[in-house]
Write an enzyme that holds these catalytic residues in place. Structure first.
Site, mmCIF file in Angstrom:
data_model
loop_
_atom_site.group_PDB
_atom_site.id
_atom_site.type_symbol
_atom_site.label_atom_id
_atom_site.label_comp_id
_atom_site.label_asym_id
_atom_site.label_seq_id
_atom_site.Cartn_x
_atom_site.Cartn_y
_atom_site.Cartn_z
ATOM 1 N N CYS A 1 0.860 -1.180 0.000
ATOM 2 C CA CYS A 1 0.000 0.000 0.000
ATOM 3 C C CYS A 1 0.898 1.232 0.000
ATOM 4 O O CYS A 1 1.812 1.339 0.828
ATOM 5 C CB CYS A 1 -0.902 -0.008 1.232
ATOM 6 S SG CYS A 1 -1.902 1.486 1.395
ATOM 7 N N CYS B 1 0.479 3.169 3.606
ATOM 8 C CA CYS B 1 0.888 2.637 4.917
ATOM 9 C C CYS B 1 1.926 1.525 4.847
ATOM 10 O O CYS B 1 2.342 1.012 5.886
ATOM 11 C CB CYS B 1 -0.337 2.162 5.693
ATOM 12 S SG CYS B 1 -1.042 0.611 5.080
ATOM 13 N N CYS C 1 -7.214 -1.122 1.225
ATOM 14 C CA CYS C 1 -6.168 -1.633 2.103
ATOM 15 C C CYS C 1 -6.801 -2.078 3.415
ATOM 16 O O CYS C 1 -7.602 -1.349 4.008
ATOM 17 C CB CYS C 1 -5.118 -0.550 2.354
ATOM 18 S SG CYS C 1 -3.850 -1.044 3.541
ATOM 19 N N CYS D 1 -5.111 0.593 6.322
ATOM 20 C CA CYS D 1 -5.388 2.039 6.395
ATOM 21 C C CYS D 1 -6.632 2.477 5.632
ATOM 22 O O CYS D 1 -6.976 3.650 5.639
ATOM 23 C CB CYS D 1 -4.181 2.840 5.926
ATOM 24 S SG CYS D 1 -3.934 2.832 4.130
ATOM 25 N N CYS E 1 -7.997 -5.801 -9.915
ATOM 26 C CA CYS E 1 -7.611 -4.736 -10.836
ATOM 27 C C CYS E 1 -7.228 -3.534 -9.974
ATOM 28 O O CYS E 1 -8.093 -2.871 -9.400
ATOM 29 C CB CYS E 1 -8.803 -4.436 -11.737
ATOM 30 S SG CYS E 1 -8.497 -3.232 -13.004
#
EC number: 1.8.4.12
Length: 136
Positions: A45, A48, A94, A97, A117
């Site tokens: 991510c 984070c 995510c 976060c 995707c």
């Protein structure tokens, strides 16, 4: 549910990264820096650094965004119903976060049959051989 990253992060994000991760936007197809990445490593991510996808699960779906057939762990991502744009989709965020990543569709390869995707602008990549980090 996890919260969005600290406000101070907003200053570090580019306009497209902010649009994608914080406003559930989408980058233009075939524009992402990580779309054609073939290196071995981990996709994280951008907001984070949560590990999200392993390079071994990435495949070329031809859709214009990086595609994966499964997340790195069961709780790496969370799923939300998305009925925007007059269609039903499953949004992927995510798991740590809550940053928007993209969507998952039931038309991927085996072993899962799923196609995650994901916007490059929501990801960073760490090369397992060199440790080099690339920001999408």
């Amino acid at each position: 549910m996890a919260k969005h990253p600290e406000v101070s992060l907003y200053k570090e994000l580019t306009d497209i990264q902010r649009h994608v991760t914080q406003n559930a936007g989408t980058e233009p197809p075939f524009s992402g820096k990580l779309l054609h990445n073939k290196k071995s490593g981990v996709y994280h991510c951008l907001c984070c650094e949560q590990p999200l996808f392993m390079s071994g699960t990435k495949f070329d779906s031809g859709c214009g965004w990086p595609s994966f057939y499964q997340p790195a762990t069961h709780d790496a991502v969370q799923y939300l119903d998305d009925d925007s744009h007059n269609m039903h989709r499953i949004e992927v965020r995510c798991g740590h976060c809550n940053a928007h990543l993209g969507h998952v569709f039931p038309d991927g390869p085996q072993p899962t049959g799923e196609r995650f995707c994901i916007n490059s602008a929501a990801l960073s990549f760490t090369d397992e051989n060199t440790g080099e980090k690339t920001v999408g």
